[in-house]
Enzyme design. Structure first.
Site, PDB file in Angstrom:
ATOM      1  N   LYS A 173     -51.214 -50.392 -39.743  1.00  0.00           N
ATOM      2  CA  LYS A 173     -52.298 -49.502 -39.311  1.00  0.00           C
ATOM      3  C   LYS A 173     -51.698 -48.307 -38.590  1.00  0.00           C
ATOM      4  O   LYS A 173     -51.188 -48.431 -37.477  1.00  0.00           O
ATOM      5  CB  LYS A 173     -53.268 -50.198 -38.367  1.00  0.00           C
ATOM      6  N   GLU A 248     -43.623 -52.241 -27.691  1.00  0.00           N
ATOM      7  CA  GLU A 248     -42.890 -51.099 -27.129  1.00  0.00           C
ATOM      8  C   GLU A 248     -43.948 -50.198 -26.527  1.00  0.00           C
ATOM      9  O   GLU A 248     -44.701 -49.538 -27.239  1.00  0.00           O
ATOM     10  CB  GLU A 248     -42.076 -50.403 -28.230  1.00  0.00           C
ATOM     11  N   CYS A 282     -42.563 -41.671 -25.167  1.00  0.00           N
ATOM     12  CA  CYS A 282     -42.540 -42.808 -24.243  1.00  0.00           C
ATOM     13  C   CYS A 282     -41.213 -42.884 -23.493  1.00  0.00           C
ATOM     14  O   CYS A 282     -41.158 -43.351 -22.360  1.00  0.00           O
ATOM     15  CB  CYS A 282     -42.807 -44.111 -24.984  1.00  0.00           C
ATOM     16  N   GLU A 382     -48.190 -42.860 -16.275  1.00  0.00           N
ATOM     17  CA  GLU A 382     -47.709 -42.162 -17.459  1.00  0.00           C
ATOM     18  C   GLU A 382     -48.678 -41.040 -17.825  1.00  0.00           C
ATOM     19  O   GLU A 382     -49.811 -41.290 -18.234  1.00  0.00           O
ATOM     20  CB  GLU A 382     -47.554 -43.127 -18.633  1.00  0.00           C
TER      21      GLU A 382
END
Length: 474
Positions: A173, A248, A282, A382
């Site tokens: 996906k 991750e 990231c 973040e």
């Protein structure tokens, strides 16, 4: 000339296009607001069909030799190279990556990963003797892969390449915000000799398709890259069927500049690792930790270096920072910049206003704060945008404590005298540390500590994620 519209006609299941039955989702160019494509809004039934195709294809694919699968991978890599410009244009259109970045990192990195994984086939310990036991490493089965929008080709290739070499089949996906390269990859894989059903693509949202993949009893493993929030949900859903989960997730990397560092090099590299891809990485280093006595010197260097990061049309080769990947994400980043100002951080570059000359599009000014409290939200959470926080520290122990103080543990950098920097790197609770701008190594493991996830990608470490281990006593 960049095509204005891309056509995605359906899911890719069992080696053929399957028309969706539940409407479509728009793909919006964040620079213009234009709808450039539509993808099917996938359903749980679409996932069921893809899983059935992957399950049916698994025995024959798993029975091939690693050398055969490596040859297929090499052809896949060559096929991606042949369509490099098409892929780069698609990524720029769907998520705003500057075209120079799309042509290099967005396409070149996946090609390097494919080649490095294919090279593992001959030397990997597929079997080994331990005492009276034969240890056999076998494919895990059907893998569900779910990826984000920031590196749409890189993220799936980092999963698909080792999964294929392991002998697994896959249901994938892509992000609904950046799905265009998924169809290109499916076509390239088919041309490379990946059999029908081995690689399947189901478009849709995380709430529907991602949830169905995570819960599916005939999926043996889920490999996810994305936010920590979504990773927690995937882990919880997948636990019901006790499948393997590799995550991750987010990051809040620190760039520790020691007193004996080459300051211009450390600042320039640190800024690049904060602003590349608009900070939507990231593994970025959005925190720059500097000796308090040298903060003013570092700020001056950072302000000057930031002038190189031109914001603008991502199709212009001079652009260094394009739009954020969506208007919603732009608003999130701007909200953090406003929070930083309200909390008393010293704004030295940028701010919450739109960049000059760009009244529309999902654009954000690259922003630098100094004198940042290490416990402030802009230093702990973040942001995923071009926002650098400069944090002063009193001594090395405090620098390490600040670096380790967030919930994340993905990447960091250290600059200083080589042995000194290495000693500091060993103290950091992260999965990967670059010392003095060490070069990216596609054979080295990549993954996080703490809430940055579990499992590893790249090299033999990434291959092992997609294998089961059997011991046969004799």
């Amino acid at each position: 000339m960049t095509p204005s519209t891309y056509t995605v006609t359906g899911h890719w299941i069992g080696g053929e296009t399957v028309t969706g039955t539940a409407g479509t989702l728009p793909v919006v160019n964040p620079a213009t607001g234009e709808v450039v494509a539509e993808t099917p809004a996938g359903t749980a039934a679409d996932v069921d069909r893809a899983v059935a195709a992957a399950r049916a294809a698994f025995p024959a694919w798993a029975a091939t030799t690693p050398q055969h699968r490596a040859d297929v991978l090499r052809r896949l890599g060559a096929g991606l190279g042949a369509r490099q410009e098409e892929i780069a244009q698609a990524i720029t259109a769907e998520m705003g990556s500057p075209i120079g970045m799309s042509r290099t990192a967005q396409v070149a990195f996946p090609a390097a990963v494919v080649e490095s994984v294919a090279g593992l086939a001959d030397d990997f310990a597929w079997t080994e003797e331990v005492g009276n036991s034969l240890i056999v490493r076998e494919p895990i089965g059907v893998v569900g892969a779910i990826t984000p929008w920031n590196f749409p080709l890189q993220q799936i290739v980092s999963k698909l390449a080792p999964a294929l070499l392991a002998g697994d089949t896959m249901v994938f996906k892509p992000s609904e915000n950046a799905p265009l390269t998924a169809r290109i990859l499916a076509e390239v894989a088919a041309d490379a000799g990946v059999p029908a059903g081995v690689f399947n693509v189901v478009y849709g949202t995380g709430a529907v398709v991602g949830e169905a993949i995570s819960a599916h009893p005939d999926i043996d493993m889920v490999s996810f890259t994305g936010s920590t929030r979504a990773g927690k949900r995937i882990g919880a859903v997948a636990a019901e069927t006790v499948k393997r989960v590799a995550l991750e997730l987010g990051g809040k990397g620190a760039n520790i500049i020691l007193d004996d560092a080459d300051l211009p090099e450390a600042v320039n590299r640190g800024l690049m690792m904060s602003f590349t891809n608009g900070g939507q990485v990231c593994g970025a280093w959005p925190r720059m930790l500097v000796p308090a006595s040298r903060q003013d010197e570092v700020v001056a260097l950072a302000v000057e270096a930031a002038k190189q990061y031109t914001v603008g049309d991502p199709t212009d080769e001079a652009t260094r920072i394009g739009p954020m990947a969506s208007e919603a994400h732009r608003e999130k980043v701007v909200g953090y910049i406003e929070r930083g100002i309200a909390d008393g951080a010293r704004l030295v570059v940028g701010g919450p206003d739109r960049p000059e000359g760009l009244p529309t599009g999902a654009y954000v000014q690259p922003t630098i704060f100094a004198d940042v409290d290490p416990t402030a939200p802009i230093a702990q959470e973040e942001i995923f945008g071009p926002v650098l926080t400069i944090i002063p520290y009193a001594d090395e122990d405090e620098a390490v404590a600040i670096a380790n103080s967030t919930p994340y543990g993905l990447t960091s950098g250290v600059f200083g005298e080589p042995e000194h920097a290495l000693a500091v790197a060993r103290r950091l609770r992260v999965g990967q540390v670059d010392v003095n701008a060490g070069h990216w190594n596609p054979l080295a493991p990549f993954g996080g500590y703490k809430q940055s996830g579990n499992g590893r990608e790249f090299g033999r470490f990434g291959l092992e994620e997609f294998l089961e281990t059997k011991s046969i006593q004799r």
